[in-house]
Design an enzyme around this catalytic site. Structure first.
Site, PDB file in Angstrom:
ATOM      1  N   GLU A 279     -24.691 157.820  50.611  1.00 28.51           N
ATOM      2  CA  GLU A 279     -26.144 157.624  50.757  1.00 28.51           C
ATOM      3  C   GLU A 279     -26.719 156.823  49.589  1.00 28.51           C
ATOM      4  OE1 GLU A 279     -27.512 161.780  52.857  1.00 28.51           O
ATOM      5  OE2 GLU A 279     -27.373 161.745  50.699  1.00 28.51           O
ATOM      6  N   PRO A 280     -26.342 155.578  49.418  1.00 27.47           N
ATOM      7  CA  PRO A 280     -26.877 154.822  48.283  1.00 27.47           C
ATOM      8  C   PRO A 280     -28.352 154.470  48.464  1.00 27.47           C
ATOM      9  CG  PRO A 280     -25.546 153.402  49.683  1.00 27.47           C
ATOM     10  CD  PRO A 280     -25.433 154.788  50.253  1.00 27.47           C
ATOM     11  N   ARG A 319     -41.789 155.018  36.027  1.00 24.48           N
ATOM     12  CA  ARG A 319     -40.448 155.420  35.584  1.00 24.48           C
ATOM     13  C   ARG A 319     -40.304 155.481  34.061  1.00 24.48           C
ATOM     14  NH1 ARG A 319     -36.386 152.723  36.278  1.00 24.48           N
ATOM     15  NH2 ARG A 319     -34.900 154.412  36.483  1.00 24.48           N
ATOM     16  N   TYR A 323     -39.127 159.086  32.846  1.00 18.13           N
ATOM     17  CA  TYR A 323     -37.828 159.319  32.219  1.00 18.13           C
ATOM     18  C   TYR A 323     -37.366 158.188  31.309  1.00 18.13           C
ATOM     19  CZ  TYR A 323     -37.056 158.436  37.291  1.00 18.13           C
ATOM     20  OH  TYR A 323     -37.160 158.037  38.600  1.00 18.13           O
ATOM     21  N   CYS A 350     -55.190 154.863  31.611  1.00 22.95           N
ATOM     22  CA  CYS A 350     -55.783 155.522  30.458  1.00 22.95           C
ATOM     23  C   CYS A 350     -54.887 156.657  29.945  1.00 22.95           C
ATOM     24  CB  CYS A 350     -57.149 156.043  30.867  1.00 22.95           C
ATOM     25  SG  CYS A 350     -58.235 156.175  29.462  1.00 22.95           S
ATOM     26  N   GLU A 351     -53.703 156.303  29.515  1.00 22.62           N
ATOM     27  CA  GLU A 351     -52.693 157.244  28.991  1.00 22.62           C
ATOM     28  C   GLU A 351     -51.937 156.506  27.904  1.00 22.62           C
ATOM     29  OE1 GLU A 351     -51.301 160.393  30.105  1.00 22.62           O
ATOM     30  OE2 GLU A 351     -53.172 160.569  31.212  1.00 22.62           O
ATOM     31  N   TYR A 379     -37.600 153.052  43.331  1.00 22.02           N
ATOM     32  CA  TYR A 379     -38.440 154.102  42.724  1.00 22.02           C
ATOM     33  C   TYR A 379     -39.620 153.529  41.935  1.00 22.02           C
ATOM     34  CZ  TYR A 379     -34.326 156.742  44.123  1.00 22.02           C
ATOM     35  OH  TYR A 379     -33.294 157.272  44.862  1.00 22.02           O
TER      36      TYR A 379
END
Ligand code: PLP
Length: 420
Positions: A279-280, A319, A323, A350-351, A379
């Site tokens: 399942e790539p 992303r 992570y 705003c982070e 992703y």
């Protein structure tokens, strides 16, 4: 004068001019090359195998149609992904439905759509599915999701096969009970097992270890219950090249070893080998995608760090914040110029954590220039959100050098749909 930056035959400046920024750009040629590699190295090389695309990595109707035309199946993980795949014309028989917390209505939707396989994650789901399938008047084909207890070498947020995981049954009494019940339930057809060790793996040892564990476990299940799996789904997780990582491995590095182990096991046992499935997701699409941004502010703070602010950020690519993903960055108009400045690419949300790339070397940039982040196909689009009411960027698919709009840019009004 510089050569223009090209992506699979398309001039990136022209795409930016025609479609605006931020912009997801996807290469259909790359995706089809990966499908061809899967056929050559897996499904045509080894009899009785199947490949399904993990649509969570990147799902648009256009992408579903490409994958469908290449003859791969689909892995979906929610009612929404199921709906989109069917809408794109995918045969439900070729769909595998996953998820660690499926709702009753998702199980009903899957059963009534005649989804080929449901991967059951836990005991209560198994009981529920037996009832749902009974109401639907079908015997639902299922796999049980197993947590093999393999700690893959990847970020812990994308590692799934370790014992302390929210996914699946660990290979202990809980699994025994599930097998026993599944074999008894009238509306359940227990076809086999599934595992997925984690994502972005650039070595094959986690898959090998997991296959060894699963085969041993299948041996025990045969002894105890006479159960012989007809399908063994080995999940996805094959890695790609992000900044600082080695190159993407050919799929053969993963599947050859897995197939050798499985074939040996079944030759020895004398039982028919189950259909082997992979399942790539990321491996099929990540390097097929780049994201283009326009530079806004450029400033040097008191520490000497140069921040290049762009018109997107964690709303189109979470992303880095999630992570600590690392991306290669390329200048568009200044492509080919000497990279003399170390800069940090900052998103506009705003982070403080909304950074797209720390300390990358680029030519000196100014407002109005453009950059692209490489390897953003997986992703990113699917994880986009409307934080700070940032409209989701458009997706342009390039095929043989010719672009087409696959998803239009969201408008402010799109973001208000549903608000009362
Ligand atoms: N299969 C399952 C069950 C998954 O959970 C995932 C990812 O989370 C995948 C396949 C695809 O993984 P990747 O994109 O790393 O190939």
């Amino acid at each position: 004068m510089n050569d223009n930056l090209k992506f699979y035959g398309a001039d990136v400046s022209e795409l930016i001019r025609d479609y605006g920024t931020p912009l997801y750009i996807v290469s259909e040629d790359y995706i089809r090359e990966r499908c061809a590699e899967i056929r050559k190295s897996f499904t045509e090389k080894y009899p009785n195998t199947r490949a399904v695309y993990a649509s969570k990595a990147f799902q648009t109707l256009d992408m579903c149609k490409i994958i469908n035309s290449e003859g791969l199946g689909f892995d979906v993980v929610s009612g929404g992904e199921l709906y989109a795949a069917i809408k794109a014309g995918v045969n439900p028989e070729n769909i595998i439905f996953h998820g660690n917390s499926k709702t009753v209505w998702e199980l009903e939707e899957a059963a009534s759509a005649k989804v080929g396989t449901i991967v059951v994650d836990n005991m209560s789901e198994l009981e529920l599915l037996n009832e749902v399938a009974g109401r639907e008047g079908i015997k639902q084909k299922i796999l049980l999701r197993i947590t093999p207890g393999v700690d893959s070498h990847t970020h812990r947020y994308i590692s799934t096969g370790q014992l302390d995981s929210k996914f699946g049954f660990s290979a202990d009494e809980a699994l025994d009970t599930a097998v026993e019940k599944a074999l008894q339930y009238e509306n359940i057809d227990l076809y086999g097992v599934h595992f997925h060790v984690g994502s972005q793996l650039l070595e094959n040892d986690s898959h090998i270890m997991a296959v060894e564990i699963i085969l041993e476990m299948l041996g025990k299940l045969k002894e105890k219950y006479g159960f012989i799996a007809r399908e063994l789904n080995c999940g996805g997780g094959f890695g790609v090249h992000y900044a600082g990582d080695p190159e993407r491995l050919p799929i053969s590095i993963f599947v050859d070893k897995i197939m050798e182990l499985i074939d040996q096991f079944y030759e020895k046992s004398g039982d028919e080998r189950p259909t082997v499935i992979i399942e790539p997701g990321r491996w099929m699409i990540s390097e097929a995608g780049i994201t283009a941004y326009e530079v806004g502010s450029v400033k040097t703070n008191a520490t000497g760090r140069i921040y290049v602010g762009v018109d997107g950020g964690m709303s189109d690519n979470p992303r880095v914040a999630l992570y600590e993903a690392k991306y290669e960055v390329v200048a568009v108009e200044k492509y080919g110029e000497e990279c003399t400045e170390k800069v940090t690419i900052a998103g506009k949300c705003c982070e403080s954590g909304d950074i797209l790339a720390w300390d990358v070397m680029l030519p000196p940039l100014e407002r109005g220039d453009h950059i692209v982040l490489l390897c953003t196909g997986a992703y990113n689009f699917v994880m986009a959100c409307n934080y700070n009411k940032m409209p989701r960027p458009a997706v342009v698919t390039v095929s043989d050098g010719v672009p087409r709009l696959s998803v239009r840019r969201q408008t402010y009004d799109d973001m208000l749909i549903g608000e009362i």
